[in-house]
Design an enzyme around this catalytic site. Structure first.
Site, PDB file in Angstrom:
ATOM      1  N   GLU B  33       0.842  -1.196   0.000  1.00  0.00           N
ATOM      2  CA  GLU B  33       0.000   0.000   0.000  1.00  0.00           C
ATOM      3  C   GLU B  33       0.884   1.256   0.000  1.00  0.00           C
ATOM      4  O   GLU B  33       1.887   1.309   0.708  1.00  0.00           O
ATOM      5  CB  GLU B  33      -0.871  -0.009   1.268  1.00  0.00           C
ATOM      6  CG  GLU B  33      -1.875   1.130   1.379  1.00  0.00           C
ATOM      7  CD  GLU B  33      -2.625   1.127   2.719  1.00  0.00           C
ATOM      8  OE1 GLU B  33      -2.169   0.460   3.664  1.00  0.00           O
ATOM      9  OE2 GLU B  33      -3.686   1.800   2.814  1.00  0.00           O
ATOM     10  N   LYS B 104      -9.802   1.578  -1.899  1.00  0.00           N
ATOM     11  CA  LYS B 104      -9.959   1.058  -0.526  1.00  0.00           C
ATOM     12  C   LYS B 104     -11.306   1.487   0.062  1.00  0.00           C
ATOM     13  O   LYS B 104     -11.636   2.680   0.092  1.00  0.00           O
ATOM     14  CB  LYS B 104      -8.812   1.605   0.332  1.00  0.00           C
ATOM     15  CG  LYS B 104      -8.722   1.036   1.742  1.00  0.00           C
ATOM     16  CD  LYS B 104      -7.516   1.683   2.459  1.00  0.00           C
ATOM     17  CE  LYS B 104      -7.268   1.095   3.831  1.00  0.00           C
ATOM     18  NZ  LYS B 104      -6.154   1.807   4.519  1.00  0.00           N
ATOM     19  N   CYS B 145      -5.114  -3.360   3.162  1.00  0.00           N
ATOM     20  CA  CYS B 145      -4.766  -3.125   4.568  1.00  0.00           C
ATOM     21  C   CYS B 145      -5.928  -3.267   5.557  1.00  0.00           C
ATOM     22  O   CYS B 145      -6.319  -4.384   5.894  1.00  0.00           O
ATOM     23  CB  CYS B 145      -4.105  -1.755   4.705  1.00  0.00           C
ATOM     24  SG  CYS B 145      -3.155  -1.572   6.245  1.00  0.00           S
TER      25      CYS B 145
END
Lengths: 260, 260
Positions: B33, B104, B145
């Site tokens: 990321e 995300k 994440c």
């Protein structure tokens, strides 16, 4: 505990262990899945009982005598019709009253070459309802063994505010050695709950070798207590202020945006 | 890799590591990321780019020159309106073509006293769509994440047949040391997928100390490769016959009865 095919012997072990746990200060006591009997598939219907019934009466008496919540692992429960039985966890309060049951939703139909061959659905039927019940006004959720592989089940318990989840199990050695710790800890971490997983150990009357390693995990994922591969008691304190702190620090339950 | 605030330096590291991976035989390469830049919150808007844009052009060129799929960790992506940016993973095929992006969905707004204080939503906006894209006709799912804490996201990728899931991350040390391995392995086990999680290491330009420990886990939950706390490359083979075998032996994906 290890579970054989002699109900009376199994209940004697339960009596001894639950009394010892209560003497050591336990206020909630949980047994593993199918603590009452483990035997041949073809004997399951005969071993099954009604709820309430003889085994539940024994648990109710024990709960009330010792003044503890007793999460009765599971027993095979006769269903109203047909030869297939439920795999049912019954929860007793300190008065001895049966306050709720959970009938295992996911049946273990697994065929791992040369290691595990179980078709639970041959003799058992699945439940369909989730169970969260207040114990001293704390919401307690129930699950059983193979349910562990289905994260969506635990989200339903969380949607009903579960702070503790009990998951009586007879998780096999072959799968448990690789999957048990990761999945048990993940359920505690992602749901930020106390996760209590009593597991059968040894080779029981069903012929399956179980993994033992009963675990109590806190909402941060810390393993508070873990059994070995033999029978015994593990204990831990539940701290609801700590649970609240964890949920405030990482508010991931509030951050959910995908509901299904 | 560790990520600083000098884009050119970060991209030089990417160039070196991706070339080395390709030389060692990698056909798919994934970055962590925000591999391209890590700096102060107030500089994020300036650091953000469009897609395609300079950083994506660099990745596209690298992918086509080396003939690899390149999962471009994530970059900050300028949004059509407003000062908040997306945290976006772009995936390039061996031709160099950008084939899909994932923005995300779950933003990391966390306040762990004395350890981690991040409010991603102050400067970033969430995506809303899941991404599964065919690479050599193998369905590949993407996550980033903090998404790791949301099992329901991975179920949506599985519903779209994902066999590999890449999850570029900058998972903090404070949370990673306790949560990373259990959650990464659980996602692989419960979804029976190859799970590839490249994680930032060290203290980057954002000031956050990341955990490293990038992992590649197979559908049985076995850790095929794991990095340490420094930068470097980990590699593993993907075996889709093995994935199929695991899914046949424990057909838990077919046993799902609770859909959300």
């Amino acid at each position: 505990m290890r579970v054989g095919s002699d109900k009376r012997a199994n209940l004697a072990v339960v009596d001894r262990l639950v009394r010892e746990a209560a003497e050591r200060g336990a206020r909630m006591v949980a047994l593993p899945e199918l603590f009452f009997w483990g035997g041949r598939r073809e004997d399951e219907f005969e071993a099954a009982e009604s709820i309430p019934g003889p085994t539940c009466d024994t648990l109710a008496t024990l709960a009330s005598e010792l003044g503890v919540y007793l999460i009765g692992g599971s027993i095979l429960e006769k269903a109203p019709e047909g030869a297939k039985v439920y795999n049912t966890c019954a929860l007793f309060e300190p008065s001895g009253e049966l306050i709720d049951v959970y009938r295992k939703v996911h049946l273990f139909d697994v065929e791992i070459v040369d290691r595990v061959s179980v078709r639970e659905s041959d003799t058992r039927r699945p439940g369909s309802d989730m169970t969260v019940v207040a114990c001293d006004s704390v919401p307690v959720g129930l699950a059983v063994c193979y349910d562990l592989r289905f994260p969506e089940l635990f989200r339903q318990l969380i949607d009903r505010d579960a702070a503790l989840i009990f998951m009586p199990s007879a998780f096999t050695f072959a799968t448990g050695a690789v999957h048990w710790e990761a999945l048990v800890r993940a359920r505690a971490i992602e749901n930020q709950v106390y996760f209590i997983a009593p597991n059968q150990c040894g080779r029981g009357g069903s012929g399956v070798h179980n993994y033992g390693n009963s675990m109590i995990v806190d909402p941060w994922g810390t393993v508070l207590a873990r059994a070995g591969e033999g029978d015994g008691i593990i204990m831990a304190d539940v701290d609801l202020d700590y649970l609240k702190k964890v949920r405030q620090e990482i508010p991931c339950l509030d951050h959910r945006v995908l509901r299904g």
